[in-house]
Enzyme design. Structure first.
Site, short mmCIF file in Angstrom:
data_model
loop_
_atom_site.label_atom_id
_atom_site.label_comp_id
_atom_site.label_asym_id
_atom_site.label_seq_id
_atom_site.Cartn_x
_atom_site.Cartn_y
_atom_site.Cartn_z
N TRP A 130 -0.60 -0.43 0.81
CA TRP A 130 -1.66 -0.75 -0.15
C TRP A 130 -1.81 0.30 -1.23
O TRP A 130 -2.52 0.08 -2.21
CB TRP A 130 -3.00 -0.86 0.61
CG TRP A 130 -3.15 0.31 1.55
CD1 TRP A 130 -2.82 0.32 2.89
CD2 TRP A 130 -3.54 1.64 1.23
NE1 TRP A 130 -2.99 1.59 3.40
CE2 TRP A 130 -3.44 2.42 2.40
CE3 TRP A 130 -3.98 2.27 0.06
CZ2 TRP A 130 -3.75 3.77 2.44
CZ3 TRP A 130 -4.29 3.62 0.09
CH2 TRP A 130 -4.17 4.35 1.28
N ASN A 131 -1.19 1.49 -1.08
CA ASN A 131 -1.62 2.59 -1.97
C ASN A 131 -1.18 2.43 -3.42
O ASN A 131 -1.93 2.76 -4.33
CB ASN A 131 -1.27 3.97 -1.38
CG ASN A 131 0.21 4.20 -1.24
OD1 ASN A 131 0.99 3.25 -1.22
ND2 ASN A 131 0.59 5.45 -1.14
N ALA A 156 0.30 -5.10 2.78
CA ALA A 156 -0.75 -4.57 3.64
C ALA A 156 -1.93 -5.55 3.67
O ALA A 156 -2.23 -6.20 2.67
CB ALA A 156 -1.20 -3.21 3.13
N SER A 157 -2.59 -5.61 4.83
CA SER A 157 -3.62 -6.64 5.03
C SER A 157 -4.84 -6.47 4.13
O SER A 157 -5.62 -7.40 3.98
CB SER A 157 -4.06 -6.63 6.50
OG SER A 157 -2.99 -7.06 7.29
N GLU A 228 10.71 4.20 3.73
CA GLU A 228 10.05 5.19 2.87
C GLU A 228 8.74 5.54 3.57
O GLU A 228 7.78 4.77 3.51
CB GLU A 228 9.73 4.58 1.49
CG GLU A 228 10.93 4.09 0.72
CD GLU A 228 11.73 5.20 0.08
OE1 GLU A 228 11.41 6.38 0.29
OE2 GLU A 228 12.69 4.87 -0.62
N LEU A 229 8.71 6.68 4.25
CA LEU A 229 7.55 6.98 5.09
C LEU A 229 6.71 8.11 4.51
O LEU A 229 6.68 8.29 3.30
CB LEU A 229 8.03 7.24 6.51
CG LEU A 229 8.96 6.14 7.07
CD1 LEU A 229 9.46 6.47 8.46
CD2 LEU A 229 8.32 4.76 7.04
N CYS A 262 2.15 9.20 -1.12
CA CYS A 262 3.11 9.83 -0.20
C CYS A 262 3.66 11.11 -0.81
O CYS A 262 3.94 12.06 -0.10
CB CYS A 262 4.24 8.85 0.13
SG CYS A 262 4.99 8.16 -1.33
P1 NAP Z 1 0.96 1.53 7.48
O1 NAP Z 1 -0.21 1.36 8.35
O2 NAP Z 1 2.25 1.87 8.09
O3 NAP Z 1 1.06 0.18 6.64
C1 NAP Z 1 2.15 -0.07 5.78
C2 NAP Z 1 2.61 -1.51 5.97
O4 NAP Z 1 3.20 -1.63 7.26
C3 NAP Z 1 1.48 -2.54 5.94
O5 NAP Z 1 1.97 -3.71 5.36
C4 NAP Z 1 1.18 -2.75 7.40
O6 NAP Z 1 0.57 -3.98 7.68
C5 NAP Z 1 2.56 -2.68 8.00
N1 NAP Z 1 2.61 -2.32 9.41
C6 NAP Z 1 1.78 -1.48 10.07
N2 NAP Z 1 2.19 -1.37 11.36
C7 NAP Z 1 3.29 -2.15 11.50
C8 NAP Z 1 4.16 -2.46 12.57
N3 NAP Z 1 4.00 -1.93 13.78
N4 NAP Z 1 5.19 -3.31 12.35
C9 NAP Z 1 5.39 -3.84 11.13
N5 NAP Z 1 4.58 -3.61 10.06
C10 NAP Z 1 3.56 -2.75 10.25
O7 NAP Z 1 0.77 2.63 6.38
P2 NAP Z 1 -0.55 3.05 5.63
O8 NAP Z 1 -1.36 3.85 6.55
O9 NAP Z 1 -1.15 1.87 5.01
O10 NAP Z 1 0.09 3.95 4.47
C11 NAP Z 1 0.07 5.32 4.53
C12 NAP Z 1 1.42 5.89 4.90
O11 NAP Z 1 2.45 5.37 4.06
C13 NAP Z 1 1.43 7.38 4.65
O12 NAP Z 1 2.10 8.04 5.69
C14 NAP Z 1 2.19 7.52 3.34
O13 NAP Z 1 2.72 8.78 3.12
C15 NAP Z 1 3.19 6.43 3.48
N6 NAP Z 1 3.76 6.04 2.17
C16 NAP Z 1 5.04 6.36 1.90
C17 NAP Z 1 5.59 6.06 0.65
C18 NAP Z 1 7.02 6.40 0.32
O14 NAP Z 1 7.52 5.90 -0.67
N7 NAP Z 1 7.70 7.23 1.09
C19 NAP Z 1 4.80 5.41 -0.29
C20 NAP Z 1 3.49 5.10 0.02
C21 NAP Z 1 2.98 5.42 1.28
P3 NAP Z 1 -1.02 -4.12 7.97
O15 NAP Z 1 -1.71 -3.69 6.73
O16 NAP Z 1 -1.19 -5.56 8.27
O17 NAP Z 1 -1.30 -3.21 9.13
#
Ligand code: NAP
Length: 454
Positions: A130-131, A156-157, A228-229, A262
């Site tokens: 979502w960010n 993202a939801s 991309e984490l 990120c």
């Molecule tokens: P997140 O909870 O991992 O959510 C990201 C996406 O993954 C959402 O669509 C989410 O769906 C889905 N998801 C969550 N758990 C899942 C699973 N077990 N299986 C499949 N899909 C799943 O991440 P966030 O907390 O929103 O975002 C923050 C993180 O993202 C931070 O660590 C940040 O650094 C990282 N990030 C990295 C980058 C990059 O380019 N490296 C860019 C932006 C953000 P739901 O919303 O339905 O849970």
């Protein structure tokens, strides 16, 4: 998490969406597959024209799209509008360059001729955060569509209206029906989609647990992934640096997107000789930042995207303080409605505390002092993450050492870490693998076919 638009500025639920049923997912997969059979035969010139149309729509309606982003995830409206415009850039970049990136590559061989041909794979699943709710999607979609793949988006939801708007933009731009579809599904429904034979590969931008889960399921089905984490990027400032420039950029690099990026500058690693001056100037800068309604023109920092993100950062700060870290400014969530957390600086950070060991996804700067470049590099690398790094120095030897020795997917010297369609983007270590953007990005989801002719 329910699929819903919840205004992070006041906690109000504005709209909820029922997740797709298993049958509805099947029908989207069938539509995607039949779209691919036709779409892969479309001409590069047509794909480029459609992507240019998408870019024009993004520019023309940037304010409308910006408002959807701000409403759903709370970034200041001016940066949301800028995000929509940046998406137009990535569309134009791939529309103009993809044919060149994907042309046949001749090779020496023992045949009469040999070459590499890049061909599309089919349906690619994109699981997105979502960010940067538009940017993250377009930087996947633009190269994927130019390469002849079709896309399925599980966004993202908390940003369903962004997801639907993106599907609409791509459709309005002229791409054939089914070339890019949004799936309104929860995280638990992702497994069945990756497992489906029609889905050829997946990309995920988000947290480590989500990435590990997706990659392990994809691995079971022998499907390629790009991840991309997270990042805990160092922002290193050494003696010869332009301190005022570093303070100004460091503030932007930490506070962009309400601190939820990120590649934000999360750990400020500053040389002892200039640390007092840098710290005072950073504090003065943070004091000027205005926290408030993200729709307002003069707001610098809006609310965090969800209440749980605010609670998590509050908890990380509190635990670090209990272990001995000092708060220079901020340090507690703001009272009242909305997920507001103030600009915060932590110093004297204990080694074992969350401030030293975890990613901080909010407007909190973590301040560390080091004696010299050796200590700076060692501290920069003392994290399991390796996304970006920024180093500030006017000393050539220090610059070269930082470039060579810092463990990250990108290093920016005397500038903040940023994404640019022309430069590859991605991490090492637990920040993930694979690259987005540039020529490397479009080569992630293609069949690199070897052709040998006698
Ligand atoms: P997140 O909870 O991992 O959510 C990201 C996406 O993954 C959402 O669509 C989410 O769906 C889905 N998801 C969550 N758990 C899942 C699973 N077990 N299986 C499949 N899909 C799943 O991440 P966030 O907390 O929103 O975002 C923050 C993180 O993202 C931070 O660590 C940040 O650094 C990282 N990030 C990295 C980058 C990059 O380019 N490296 C860019 C932006 C953000 P739901 O919303 O339905 O849970």
């Amino acid at each position: 998490m329910a699929i819903a638009t919840i205004n992070p500025a006041n906690g109000e639920t504005l709209k909820t969406f029922a997740p797709l049923t298993a049958e509805e997912i099947q029908s989207k997969l069938a539509r995607g597959q039949s779209a691919f059979v036709r779409y892969r035969k479309t001409k590069m010139g047509d794909r480029a024209a459609w992507l240019h149309n998408a870019a024009d729509l993004l520019d023309k309606n940037a304010e409308e799209y910006g408002k959807i982003m701000t409403l759903e995830m709370g970034k200041p409206l001016k940066s949301a509008i800028a995000e929509a415009k940046k998406c137009a850039l990535v569309c134009r970049y791939y529309a103009d360059n993809a044919a060149d990136f994907l042309k046949d590559i001749p090779s020496e061989s023992d045949g009469s001729s040999a070459f590499v041909r890049y061909q599309p794979l089919g349906i690619i699943l994109a699981v997105m955060p979502w960010n940067f709710p538009f940017w993250q999607v377009f930087r996947f979609a633009a190269p994927a569509l130019m390469a002849g793949n079709v896309g399925l988006l599980k966004h993202a939801s908390n940003v369903p209206q962004c997801a639907l708007a993106i599907e609409e933009i791509i459709s309005q731009a002229g791409f054939p029906e089914g070339a890019f579809q949004t799936l309104l599904i929860g995280a638990s429904q992702v497994e069945s989609v990756i497992a489906d034979d029609r889905v050829q590969a997946a990309t995920l931008t988000g947290s480590e647990p989500a990435g590990a889960s997706l990659a392990s399921i994809a691995g079971k089905h022998i499907k390629k992934t790009v991840l991309e984490l997270g990042g805990s990027d160092p922002f290193i400032v050494l003696d010869s640096a332009d301190i005022d420039g570093a303070v100004a950029m460091g503030t932007t690099a930490r506070m962009l997107n309400n601190g939820q990026s990120c590649i934000a500058a999360k750990r400020f690693i500053v040389s002892e000789a200039i640390a007092d001056e840098f710290q005072q100037k950073l504090l003065a800068k943070f004091q000027t930042l205005k926290v408030g309604d993200p729709m307002s023109e003069d707001t610098d920092i809006g609310p965090l995207a969800t209440a749980s993100i605010r609670d998590e950062i509050a908890d990380q700060v509190q635990k670090s303080v209990e272990m001995g870290a000092k708060v220079l400014i901020g340090g507690k969530p703001l009272a009242g409605k909305g997920n507001f957390y103030p600009p915060t600086i932590l110093t004297e950070i204990p080694v074992e505390s969350p401030a030293n060991t975890e990613e901080f996804f909010g407007p909190v700067a973590l301040f560390f002092r080091v004696k010299n470049i050796d200590e700076a590099i060692a501290l920069a690398n003392a994290t399991p993450l390796g996304l970006g790094a920024s180093v500030w120095t006017n000393n050539e030897q220090e610059r070269d050492r930082a470039i060579e020795e810092i463990e990250a997917g990108a290093i920016f010297v005397n500038g903040l870490v940023k994404s640019d369609p022309r430069l590859p983007f991605g991490g090492i270590k637990r920040s993930g693998y694979g690259r987005e953007l540039s020529i490397q990005g479009i080569h992630e989801f293609v069949n690199i076919k070897t052709v040998w002719i006698k």
